[in-house]
Scaffold this motif. Structure first.
Motif, PDB file in Angstrom:
ATOM      1  N   VAL A 132       1.644   7.918  -4.846  1.00 10.82           N
ATOM      2  CA  VAL A 132       0.814   8.480  -5.913  1.00 10.82           C
ATOM      3  C   VAL A 132       0.094   9.715  -5.404  1.00 10.82           C
ATOM      4  O   VAL A 132       0.024  10.745  -6.070  1.00 10.82           O
ATOM      5  CB  VAL A 132      -0.182   7.416  -6.413  1.00 10.82           C
ATOM      6  CG1 VAL A 132      -1.292   8.057  -7.213  1.00 10.82           C
ATOM      7  CG2 VAL A 132       0.535   6.376  -7.240  1.00 10.82           C
ATOM      8  N   TYR A 133      -0.423   9.607  -4.167  1.00 13.39           N
ATOM      9  CA  TYR A 133      -1.123  10.743  -3.571  1.00 13.39           C
ATOM     10  C   TYR A 133      -0.200  11.933  -3.435  1.00 13.39           C
ATOM     11  O   TYR A 133      -0.592  13.079  -3.654  1.00 13.39           O
ATOM     12  CB  TYR A 133      -1.665  10.324  -2.209  1.00 13.39           C
ATOM     13  CG  TYR A 133      -2.430  11.379  -1.463  1.00 13.39           C
ATOM     14  CD1 TYR A 133      -1.873  12.010  -0.358  1.00 13.39           C
ATOM     15  CD2 TYR A 133      -3.710  11.736  -1.850  1.00 13.39           C
ATOM     16  CE1 TYR A 133      -2.580  12.971   0.325  1.00 13.39           C
ATOM     17  CE2 TYR A 133      -4.418  12.696  -1.162  1.00 13.39           C
ATOM     18  CZ  TYR A 133      -3.845  13.311  -0.062  1.00 13.39           C
ATOM     19  OH  TYR A 133      -4.540  14.255   0.626  1.00 13.39           O
ATOM     20  N   GLY A 154       0.897   5.951   3.178  1.00 10.92           N
ATOM     21  CA  GLY A 154       0.078   5.156   2.273  1.00 10.92           C
ATOM     22  C   GLY A 154      -0.184   3.769   2.836  1.00 10.92           C
ATOM     23  O   GLY A 154      -1.297   3.237   2.745  1.00 10.92           O
ATOM     24  N   ASN A 198       0.174   3.721  -2.912  1.00  9.98           N
ATOM     25  CA  ASN A 198      -0.961   4.648  -2.828  1.00  9.98           C
ATOM     26  C   ASN A 198      -0.529   5.985  -2.249  1.00  9.98           C
ATOM     27  O   ASN A 198      -0.914   7.047  -2.733  1.00  9.98           O
ATOM     28  CB  ASN A 198      -2.052   4.059  -1.922  1.00  9.98           C
ATOM     29  CG  ASN A 198      -2.649   2.819  -2.517  1.00  9.98           C
ATOM     30  OD1 ASN A 198      -2.659   2.660  -3.728  1.00  9.98           O
ATOM     31  ND2 ASN A 198      -3.137   1.934  -1.671  1.00  9.98           N
ATOM     32  N   GLY A 199       0.294   5.910  -1.208  1.00 17.73           N
ATOM     33  CA  GLY A 199       0.759   7.142  -0.583  1.00 17.73           C
ATOM     34  C   GLY A 199       1.621   7.961  -1.528  1.00 17.73           C
ATOM     35  O   GLY A 199       1.502   9.183  -1.595  1.00 17.73           O
ATOM     36  N   LEU A 249      -6.496   8.913   3.148  1.00 18.95           N
ATOM     37  CA  LEU A 249      -5.288   9.653   2.785  1.00 18.95           C
ATOM     38  C   LEU A 249      -5.439  11.132   3.079  1.00 18.95           C
ATOM     39  O   LEU A 249      -4.479  11.835   3.322  1.00 18.95           O
ATOM     40  CB  LEU A 249      -4.980   9.458   1.298  1.00 18.95           C
ATOM     41  CG  LEU A 249      -4.391   8.114   0.918  1.00 18.95           C
ATOM     42  CD1 LEU A 249      -4.399   7.957  -0.583  1.00 18.95           C
ATOM     43  CD2 LEU A 249      -2.988   7.989   1.431  1.00 18.95           C
ATOM     44  N   THR A 274      -3.880   2.410   3.628  1.00 21.05           N
ATOM     45  CA  THR A 274      -4.365   1.175   3.010  1.00 21.05           C
ATOM     46  C   THR A 274      -4.769   0.168   4.071  1.00 21.05           C
ATOM     47  O   THR A 274      -5.792  -0.512   3.945  1.00 21.05           O
ATOM     48  CB  THR A 274      -3.272   0.567   2.122  1.00 21.05           C
ATOM     49  OG1 THR A 274      -2.734   1.588   1.307  1.00 21.05           O
ATOM     50  CG2 THR A 274      -3.815  -0.542   1.266  1.00 21.05           C
ATOM     51  N   GLY A 332       0.801  -1.221   0.000  1.00 22.18           N
ATOM     52  CA  GLY A 332       0.000   0.000   0.000  1.00 22.18           C
ATOM     53  C   GLY A 332       0.829   1.265   0.000  1.00 22.18           C
ATOM     54  O   GLY A 332       0.279   2.358  -0.012  1.00 22.18           O
ATOM     55  N   TYR A 362      -8.042   1.237   5.539  1.00 24.09           N
ATOM     56  CA  TYR A 362      -9.110   1.038   4.567  1.00 24.09           C
ATOM     57  C   TYR A 362      -9.513  -0.426   4.514  1.00 24.09           C
ATOM     58  O   TYR A 362     -10.707  -0.776   4.527  1.00 24.09           O
ATOM     59  CB  TYR A 362      -8.627   1.542   3.206  1.00 24.09           C
ATOM     60  CG  TYR A 362      -9.511   1.202   2.050  1.00 24.09           C
ATOM     61  CD1 TYR A 362      -9.073   0.343   1.051  1.00 24.09           C
ATOM     62  CD2 TYR A 362     -10.780   1.741   1.931  1.00 24.09           C
ATOM     63  CE1 TYR A 362      -9.880   0.042  -0.025  1.00 24.09           C
ATOM     64  CE2 TYR A 362     -11.585   1.440   0.857  1.00 24.09           C
ATOM     65  CZ  TYR A 362     -11.128   0.590  -0.116  1.00 24.09           C
ATOM     66  OH  TYR A 362     -11.918   0.286  -1.168  1.00 24.09           O
ATOM     67  N   SER A 399       5.220   7.162   1.927  1.00 23.39           N
ATOM     68  CA  SER A 399       5.074   5.730   1.673  1.00 23.39           C
ATOM     69  C   SER A 399       4.534   5.034   2.920  1.00 23.39           C
ATOM     70  O   SER A 399       3.663   4.176   2.836  1.00 23.39           O
ATOM     71  CB  SER A 399       6.398   5.124   1.222  1.00 23.39           C
ATOM     72  OG  SER A 399       7.381   5.311   2.186  1.00 23.39           O
ATOM     73  N   LEU A 403     -10.531   5.017   0.436  1.00 22.16           N
ATOM     74  CA  LEU A 403      -9.077   5.174   0.571  1.00 22.16           C
ATOM     75  C   LEU A 403      -8.696   6.638   0.537  1.00 22.16           C
ATOM     76  O   LEU A 403      -7.813   7.090   1.256  1.00 22.16           O
ATOM     77  CB  LEU A 403      -8.383   4.402  -0.562  1.00 22.16           C
ATOM     78  CG  LEU A 403      -6.869   4.309  -0.470  1.00 22.16           C
ATOM     79  CD1 LEU A 403      -6.480   3.603   0.798  1.00 22.16           C
ATOM     80  CD2 LEU A 403      -6.314   3.582  -1.675  1.00 22.16           C
ATOM     81  N   GLU A 404      -9.413   7.427  -0.307  1.00 16.54           N
ATOM     82  CA  GLU A 404      -9.084   8.847  -0.420  1.00 16.54           C
ATOM     83  C   GLU A 404      -9.325   9.549   0.901  1.00 16.54           C
ATOM     84  O   GLU A 404      -8.561  10.422   1.310  1.00 16.54           O
ATOM     85  CB  GLU A 404      -9.941   9.518  -1.505  1.00 16.54           C
ATOM     86  CG  GLU A 404      -9.477   9.258  -2.909  1.00 16.54           C
ATOM     87  CD  GLU A 404      -9.786   7.828  -3.330  1.00 16.54           C
ATOM     88  OE1 GLU A 404      -9.007   7.258  -4.072  1.00 16.54           O
ATOM     89  OE2 GLU A 404     -10.830   7.291  -2.878  1.00 16.54           O
TER      90      GLU A 404
END
Lengths: 224, 543
Positions: free
Chosen positions: B176-177, B250, B173-174, B315, B254, B170, B257, B247, B311-312
Motif C-alpha cells: 500500500v505504501y 512492509g 502495508n508495504g 515505513l 510491521t 504485514g 512496529y 512486501s 507504522l508510518e
C-alpha cells in the motif's frame, strides 16, 4: 493465656511485616510472567504456587549453605500484585528477627536458578529476580567456524575450474601448433605444383569443367 | 524517463557497436578521430567501477557463507566478556547493524583512521575475483554462456521471494505504501533527477560495455527491436523487484512496529504492576491516558522511555545504498521461518546479479585491449584477463581495510555519476551532429533494413541531450550550494551514523576520480589534433 498467645502472634506478624516490605534490607523483588511464557496453558498464581516458591527458595538456601536449618516458614512473601510480582526475604531461624544477608540469598538463587525455573515451567526471562543478574549461556561455537569450511569448498571448485580451462586452452593451442607445423612439413616434402595457391591434384576433373573450345586441339589444324 | 532517455540512448549505443564492430575506443575513433577520448573515458570509468564493485560481491560471499548456521549470526547479539548481558555496541543498535558494521566491515570511526586489512574480507574479495576470472577466461563466447545462468537464476529467486513475501504478515502495508503516490515527493525535482540517473545505471549506458557486446553481434541483427525489448524488460523487472522488496519491507516495518508496541506494554505492566494481558495494542492509548491521570508522578518519570510507535515512521525510514541490501534484508530474513534457506537464496541471487554486472564491466575493459593489435599479438587473452583481474584485486584490498567502506562510498558516489553523464552527452552529440544523423540513418538502413522513424531522431537530436545537460547543471549547482562534501561515519559509542566532513586528501581523490575520466575527452581531441599537425608538418617538410 489466650491473650498472651494473641499478643505473641501479633508481635510475630508485625515483625514479619517489618522484615518483608518493598525495598527492605535483603529483600528481593520477583516478577513472574506466566501468560507470556505458557499462553493458553497458563496456570493461575494462587496460595499453592506461593507455597511452592517458598519451598524452592528454602531448597536453594539449604543446597547452597549445606546446613539444613532453613525451613519453608523462614521464607516470607509480601505485596503480591496482579502482575504477578512480590517481594520476599529469608529470615534466619538461629538469630531472632533478622534476615539472611542478601549476598547469600543471591548466590543461592544463582546456583539453583535452573531448578527454580523448571519447577514453574518458566525461563530466566519470565521468572525475573530483579536484582539478581542471570548468567547468559553463550551460543554454541564449533571448533572451526562454519564459514571457512564453505569458503574452502567454493574456493577449491573455482580454482579447479580455472586450472582446467587454462590447461585445456594450452593443449588446444599446442595441438593447433602441431597441426600447422605438420602441414608445413608435408608440403615441403612433396613438390606440389600449385595453380593459384591450389595444388593441381585437387583441380581434378571433379571440380573443374573442361572448356570445349580448347579440348579438341588437334582438329583445328588440318592434318598433314 | 525511460521513453525520453533510456530507449533512445540504448538503441544508439547498440547501433554504434554493431556498425563499427569494435570496442568503445575503436568505435569512436571511426566516428571521428578527435573522439578517441570518449572511448578512453568509457574504459577509465569501467576500470574505476570494476575496482570497487567487486567488493559488493565479496560481501555477498561473506553473508552467503555465514548463512549456513543456526541461528543466523546476525539474529542475536553476542554476549559481553563476563556473560551478564549483550555487547554494549550491539545493545545500542540492532543486531543486524552490529553484524554489518562491526563483524563484517569492522568499520573505523572516521576516514582518517585507516586501520589494517581485514583478512576475512580480503579472502572473500580474492574469491570474488577468481570467480570473475573463471567466467571471462575464454573471452566473450564463454561469458555469453555464463550470462544465461546469471541472468535467469535471479528471476527464479525473485519469484520464490514474491510468493514468500506476499504471504508474510504485514506485507500489505508495504505494498500500500509503495503504490500510494506521495505527491509532495513527486513535485520535488530531486526525485526526477534520481529517476533519470537510475535509468542510466540500470541500462548501463556510457560504460562502453554495450558497445563492446554489440560489436560481437552479426551486422544484420535487428538492434532496434532489441533495444526496445531490453529496456521494457529492464523496467518490468525493476517494478517486479520493487514489489518483492516492498512486501518484505512492509513485513519488517510491521514486525518492528509490533515489537515497539510490545515493549511499551511491558514497560507499563512492569512499572504499575498491572495484570498480564490487561494492556493490549488496541486499548493501549486509553490505558495510557488512564494511567497518566491516576499516577501522574510515576508516569512523568516513565515518559522519556515510552516511545511513540508509528507504522508510518517505520515505513519512512530512508533506505538506500549498499547498507539496504545487507542490513534491511537480513533483518527481514532473520524473522522468517527457515531463515537459512531464504538467506542462502537471497545472497546467491545478489551474487549472480553482481557477477553479471562485473562481467559487463570487465568485457568493456578487455575488448579494447584485445582489439588493439599491439597488446593482443604478444599475449594470449588468458594472460591479459589474468593481469587485469590481479591488478584490480590488489587495488581492491584498499576497500577491505577498516576505513575501506568510506573509500567505497567515495568511489560509489563520484567515480561514475558525472563522468557518465558527460560521456553519454558527447556520444549523442557526436553521433547526431558530428557523424551526421543522415549518415547514421543510412548505416542503420544497410544493417537492419528500415530507417529509424521520427521519434528516434527527435529523441537523439534534441530531447536526450537537453535532458542530460539539465541533469548536469543540477548536479553542479547542488554541489556548489552545499559547499563542502560530507559523509556518514559510524559512531560505535552512539550506535548510529553521524555526518562528518571529508578531509583534504579525500576531496583531492574525488577530484582526481572525476577529472581523470572527464579530461580524457578533451585530451584525446587535443592529442589527435597535435598528431595530425605534426604529420602534416612532416609531410610538408618532406615534400
Amino acid at each position: 493465656m489466650l491473650r498472651a498467645l494473641l499478643l505473641l502472634v501479633s508481635v510475630v506478624a508485625i515483625a514479619h511485616a517489618e522484615l518483608c516490605k518493598p525495598d527492605a534490607q535483603n529483600a528481593f523483588k520477583v516478577r513472574i510472567s506466566i501468560k507470556t511464557a505458557l499462553g493458553d496453558n497458563a496456570y493461575a498464581w494462587d496460595a499453592n504456587e506461593e507455597y511452592l516458591f517458598r519451598a524452592m527458595v528454602a531448597f536453594a538456601m539449604r543446597r547452597y549453605s549445606s546446613k539444613s536449618t532453613t525451613q519453608i516458614s523462614n521464607v516470607l512473601l509480601c505485596n503480591v500484585t496482579d502482575r504477578v510480582s512480590f517481594w520476599f526475604v529469608v529470615t534466619d531461624s538461629s538469630k531472632n528477627v533478622t534476615t539472611v544477608p542478601g549476598s547469600e540469598v543471591e548466590a543461592a538463587i544463582r546456583m539453583n536458578r535452573n531448578r527454580i525455573n523448571n519447577a514453574f515451567l518458566l525461563s530466566d526471562k519470565t521468572l525475573q529476580f530483579l536484582k539478581i543478574t542471570s548468567t547468559l549461556s553463550p551460543p554454541v561455537e564449533p571448533s572451526t567456524p562454519v564459514w571457512i569450511i564453505v569458503f574452502g569448498v567454493v574456493l577449491c571448485l573455482i580454482v579447479a575450474g580455472i586450472v582446467f580451462l587454462i590447461v585445456s586452452g594450452i593443449q588446444k593451442h599446442k595441438k593447433k601448433n602441431k597441426e600447422s607445423t605438420e602441414r608445413e612439413n608435408l608440403e615441403e616434402k612433396v613438390e606440389v605444383t600449385l595453380e593459384n595457391g591450389i595444388p593441381c591434384e585437387a583441380l581434378d576433373l571433379k571440380a573443374g569443367h573442361i572448356n570445349g573450345v580448347f579440348a579438341a586441339d588437334d582438329e583445328r589444324f588440318t592434318s598433314l | 524517463m525511460l521513453i525520453a532517455e533510456g530507449m533512445p540512448l540504448l538503441y544508439l549505443e547498440l547501433a554504434v557497436g554493431q556498425r563499427m564492430r569494435q570496442g568503445s575506443i575503436g568505435a569512436w575513433k571511426i566516428i571521428s578521430p578527435y573522439l578517441c577520448g570518449v572511448g578512453v573515458a568509457s574504459v577509465v570509468v569501467s576500470f574505476f567501477l570494476s575496482m570497487y564493485y567487486n567488493v559488493i560481491n565479496a560481501w555477498a560471499f561473506w553473508y552467503l557463507f555465514h548463512s549456513f548456521q543456526d541461528p543466523l549470526p546476525w539474529a542475536t547479539c553476542p554476549l559481553n566478556s563476563n556473560r551478564t548481558g549483550y555487547e554494549e555496541e550491539c545493545e545500542k543498535t540492532s543486531s543486524t547493524q552490529y553484524f554489518w558494521y562491526r563483524q563484517t566491515l569492522n568499520i573505523a570511526p572516521s576516514l582518517e583512521a585507516s586501520g589494517s586489512v581485514q583478512w576475512e574480507q580480503a579472502l572473500c574479495l580474492t574469491l570474488a575475483w577468481l570467480v570473475v576470472y573463471l567466467c571471462i577466461l575464454r573471452g566473450t563466447a564463454s561469458t555469453g554462456k555464463v550470462v544465461y545462468v546469471t541472468a535467469s537464476l535471479p528471476y527464479c529467486v525473485l519469484i520464490i521471494y514474491l510468493i514468500r513475501g506476499l504471504t508474510l504478515h504485514g506485507a500489505v502495508n508495504g505494498l500500500v505504501y509503495m503504490f500510494t503516490p506521495k505527491l509532495e515527493q513527486l513535485s520535488n525535482p530531486k526525485t526526477w533527477i534520481s529517476a533519470a540517473t537510475q535509468i542510466f545505471f540500470s541500462l548501463g549506458l556510457g560504460f562502453g560495455s554495450l558497445i563492446a557486446f554489440a560489436s560481437y553481434n552479426e551486422p544484420s541483427n535487428n538492434c532496434q527491436r532489441h533495444a526496445v525489448i531490453v529496456s521494457l524488460i529492464n523496467s518490468t523487472t525493476s517494478i517486479f523487484a520493487s514489489i518483492v522488496t516492498f512486501s518484505i519491507y512492509g513485513f519488517k516495518a510491521t514486525f518492528n512496529y509490533e515489537s515497539c508496541i510490545n515493549k511499551v506494554i511491558l514497560l507499563l505492566l512492569n512499572a504499575f504492576d498491572l495484570e498480564e494481558g490487561s494492556l493490549t495494542a488496541d486499548n493501549l492509548n486509553e490505558m495510557k491516558d488512564h494511567l497518566m491521570a491516576t499516577y501522574p508522578q510515576e508516569y512523568a518519570q516513565l515518559m522519556p522511555q515510552i516511545k511513540n510507535c508509528s507504522l508510518e515512521a517505520e515505513l519512512d525510514t530512508a533506505v538506500q545504498g549498499t547498507g539496504l541490501a545487507f542490513i534491511v534484508y537480513s533483518e527481514a530474513i532473520k524473522n522468517m521461518e527457515v531463515p537459512q534457506l531464504y538467506s542462502v537464496l537471497y545472497f546467491f541471487m545478489l551474487l549472480m546479479l553482481g557477477i553479471g554486472s562485473m562481467l559487463g564491466n570487465t568485457a568493456a575493459i578487455l575488448t579494447p585491449l584485445t582489439d588493439s593489435r599491439a597488446i593482443a599479438s604478444r599475449f594470449p587473452k588468458e594472460v591479459i584477463s589474468g593481469v587485469v583481474c590481479f591488478m584490480n584485486c590488489i587495488i581492491g584490498l584498499i576497500f577491505t581495510m577498516e576505513a575501506g567502506n568510506y573509500w567505497f562510498d567515495i568511489f560509489n558516489d563520484y567515480a561514475a555519476t558525472l563522468s557518465l553523464l558527460l560521456i553519454v552527452l558527447v556520444e549523442t552529440i557526436a553521433v547526431c551532429y558530428i557523424y551526421g544523423i543522415r549518415r547514421f540513418e543510412k548505416d542503420l538502413y544497410t544493417m537492419i533494413g528500415c530507417k529509424p522513424n521520427w521519434y528516434w531522431k527527435i529523441m537523439w537530436a534534441f530531447v536526450s541531450p537537453l535532458l542530460i545537460i539539465s541533469l548536469f547543471i543540477f548536479y553542479l549547482t547542488d554541489y556548489i550550494l552545499t559547499g563542502t562534501l560530507q559523509y556518514q561515519a559510524w559512531d560505535a559509542t552512539q550506535g548510529q551514523l553521524v555526518t562528518k566532513d571529508y578531509p583534504g586528501y579525500a576531496l583531492a581523490v574525488i577530484g582526481l576520480l572525476v577529472a581523470s575520466s572527464t579530461m580524457c575527452i578533451p585530451l584525446g581531441a587535443l592529442v589527435t589534433f597535435v598528431r595530425k599537425r605534426l604529420k602534416r608538418e612532416r609531410v610538408s617538410t618532406v615534400a
